[in-house]
Design a protein around this motif. Structure first.
Motif, mmCIF file in Angstrom:
data_model
loop_
_atom_site.group_PDB
_atom_site.id
_atom_site.type_symbol
_atom_site.label_atom_id
_atom_site.label_comp_id
_atom_site.label_asym_id
_atom_site.label_seq_id
_atom_site.Cartn_x
_atom_site.Cartn_y
_atom_site.Cartn_z
ATOM 1 N N HIS A 2 0.889 -1.327 0.053
ATOM 2 C CA HIS A 2 0.138 0.067 -0.001
ATOM 3 C C HIS A 2 0.877 1.232 -0.115
ATOM 4 C CE1 HIS A 2 -4.014 -1.716 0.297
ATOM 5 N NE2 HIS A 2 -3.801 -2.525 1.031
ATOM 6 N N GLN A 3 2.027 1.386 0.757
ATOM 7 C CA GLN A 3 2.679 2.577 0.723
ATOM 8 C C GLN A 3 3.603 2.739 -0.739
ATOM 9 O OE1 GLN A 3 3.251 4.868 3.329
ATOM 10 N NE2 GLN A 3 4.181 5.794 1.572
ATOM 11 N N ILE A 4 4.104 1.461 -1.152
ATOM 12 C CA ILE A 4 4.666 1.611 -2.533
ATOM 13 C C ILE A 4 3.750 2.098 -3.468
ATOM 14 C CG2 ILE A 4 5.685 0.206 -4.247
ATOM 15 C CD1 ILE A 4 6.770 -1.483 -1.999
ATOM 16 N N LEU A 5 2.474 1.605 -3.453
ATOM 17 C CA LEU A 5 1.288 1.968 -4.311
ATOM 18 C C LEU A 5 1.323 3.429 -4.137
ATOM 19 C CD1 LEU A 5 -1.042 -1.033 -4.200
ATOM 20 C CD2 LEU A 5 0.544 -0.407 -6.377
ATOM 21 N N HIS A 6 1.081 3.937 -2.921
ATOM 22 C CA HIS A 6 0.788 5.565 -2.801
ATOM 23 C C HIS A 6 1.777 6.205 -3.512
ATOM 24 C CE1 HIS A 6 1.081 8.911 -0.291
ATOM 25 N NE2 HIS A 6 -0.137 9.094 -0.466
ATOM 26 N N ASP A 7 3.130 5.790 -3.197
ATOM 27 C CA ASP A 7 4.391 6.575 -3.400
ATOM 28 C C ASP A 7 4.459 6.578 -5.079
ATOM 29 O OD1 ASP A 7 4.888 6.818 -0.827
ATOM 30 O OD2 ASP A 7 6.611 5.182 -1.107
ATOM 31 N N LEU A 8 3.721 5.486 -5.897
ATOM 32 C CA LEU A 8 3.784 5.473 -7.193
ATOM 33 C C LEU A 8 2.751 6.135 -7.792
ATOM 34 C CD1 LEU A 8 4.911 1.618 -7.751
ATOM 35 C CD2 LEU A 8 6.426 3.979 -8.251
ATOM 36 N N HIS A 32 3.622 0.062 -22.858
ATOM 37 C CA HIS A 32 2.159 0.211 -22.862
ATOM 38 C C HIS A 32 1.303 -0.236 -21.844
ATOM 39 C CE1 HIS A 32 -1.704 0.888 -25.104
ATOM 40 N NE2 HIS A 32 -1.799 -0.612 -24.913
ATOM 41 N N ILE A 33 1.774 -1.230 -21.216
ATOM 42 C CA ILE A 33 1.328 -1.993 -20.071
ATOM 43 C C ILE A 33 1.159 -0.964 -18.770
ATOM 44 C CG2 ILE A 33 1.282 -3.799 -18.362
ATOM 45 C CD1 ILE A 33 1.820 -5.776 -20.867
ATOM 46 N N ILE A 34 2.516 -0.405 -18.609
ATOM 47 C CA ILE A 34 2.547 0.545 -17.500
ATOM 48 C C ILE A 34 1.742 1.806 -17.788
ATOM 49 C CG2 ILE A 34 4.160 2.147 -16.576
ATOM 50 C CD1 ILE A 34 6.409 0.108 -17.168
ATOM 51 N N GLU A 35 1.438 2.213 -19.099
ATOM 52 C CA GLU A 35 0.555 3.152 -19.218
ATOM 53 C C GLU A 35 -0.851 2.805 -18.985
ATOM 54 O OE1 GLU A 35 -0.915 5.980 -23.426
ATOM 55 O OE2 GLU A 35 0.876 4.557 -23.588
ATOM 56 N N GLN A 36 -1.250 1.765 -19.396
ATOM 57 C CA GLN A 36 -2.462 1.152 -19.052
ATOM 58 C C GLN A 36 -2.631 1.240 -17.628
ATOM 59 O OE1 GLN A 36 -5.318 -1.026 -21.213
ATOM 60 N NE2 GLN A 36 -4.126 0.743 -22.654
ATOM 61 N N CYS A 37 -1.609 0.683 -16.776
ATOM 62 C CA CYS A 37 -1.794 0.643 -15.243
ATOM 63 C C CYS A 37 -2.286 2.207 -14.780
ATOM 64 C CB CYS A 37 -0.815 0.351 -14.765
ATOM 65 S SG CYS A 37 -0.361 -1.294 -15.112
ATOM 66 N N ASN A 38 -1.473 3.102 -15.470
ATOM 67 C CA ASN A 38 -1.712 4.540 -15.038
ATOM 68 C C ASN A 38 -3.121 5.297 -15.333
ATOM 69 O OD1 ASN A 38 0.962 4.772 -13.574
ATOM 70 N ND2 ASN A 38 1.984 5.150 -15.470
ATOM 71 N N MET A 39 -3.393 4.900 -16.586
ATOM 72 C CA MET A 39 -4.708 5.376 -16.926
ATOM 73 C C MET A 39 -5.932 4.902 -16.198
ATOM 74 S SD MET A 39 -3.635 5.800 -21.018
ATOM 75 C CE MET A 39 -5.420 6.456 -21.458
#
Length: 231
Positions: free
Chosen positions: A44-50, A172-179
């Protein structure tokens, strides 16, 4: 191409299984480098930081093992992009069955999953033994059997324990995660208008036979039973 195997250092199961699978890969000329897996308690902390969010608030019941598994793959996708080099990504239970084709990177455009069967099927072992030795590769769009599952973003197949990914596909997969918010690692490897998932037969890797029994999966799995299998 680099090969990385995800091993959770705080889990004796992951360390011992990973060591077996690393030794097995070496028999086929593959030098698998250990990637220290992300523990779900830190997720959870890592996801928050990212700045990453889940596609829904309680993904697979909010299991911490699922989050740690996703992040382990996510950081490897990031390495793949930064190194601008295809990565073969294995989980600690990815047992190699045969060598990669010499020209494997020429045989698919984006992502190649290295097991063409359903690891959760009762007939998994039987179907592995019956596979034709002639190499065939096909798009997930062309599948009529296992793997042609669909979520709101595209088609995906079960299991993220062994695949090859090219840098443009990882980006592209990283972009999908962010979007759109991220999904479990195997769900995140989904088809879009820009990338496709391919499978190879006969399977290059399998989920280790110690994991195939459904009861063993429930007790030994780090995504289903993280707290009992790690310190």
């Amino acid at each position: 191409m680099r090969t990385r195997i995800i091993v959770l250092q705080s889990s004796e199961i992951s360390r011992s299984m990973g060591a077996k699978c690393i030794a097995r890969a070496k028999e086929f000329g593959i030098e698998a480098e250990i990637f220290p897996g992300i523990h779900g308690k830190d997720a959870h902390q890592i996801l928050h930081d990212l700045g990453l969010r889940q596609y829904k608030s309680k993904m697979k019941g909010g299991r911490l093992g699922v989050l740690g598994c996703f992040l382990s793959h996510y950081f490897l996708w990031t390495e793949c992009v930064e190194n601008n080099d295809p990565f073969m990504i294995l989980e600690h239970d990815a047992w190699m069955l045969r060598p990669l084709p010499e020209n494997v990177l020429d045989l698919f455009p984006d992502v190649l999953k290295l097991d063409s069967l359903d690891p959760y099927s009762k007939t998994y072992n039987k179907k592995l033994s019956e596979q034709n030795e002639e190499i065939t590769i096909w798009s997930l769009h062309d599948r009529e059997v296992h793997g042609k599952l669909e979520h709101s973003r595209g088609l995906y197949s079960m299991g993220g324990y062994g695949y090859i990914i090219k840098p443009h596909a990882a980006a592209h997969i990283i972009e999908q995660c962010n979007m759109y918010g991220f999904r479990p690692a195997d769900h995140q490897l989904h088809t879009t208008d820009e990338i496709d998932i391919h499978h190879i037969s006969p399977s290059i890797v399998r989920i280790h036979e110690d994991y195939h029994d459904l009861r063993a999966m429930k007790t030994m799995s780090l995504t289903r039973n993280l707290e009992a299998n790690s310190s």
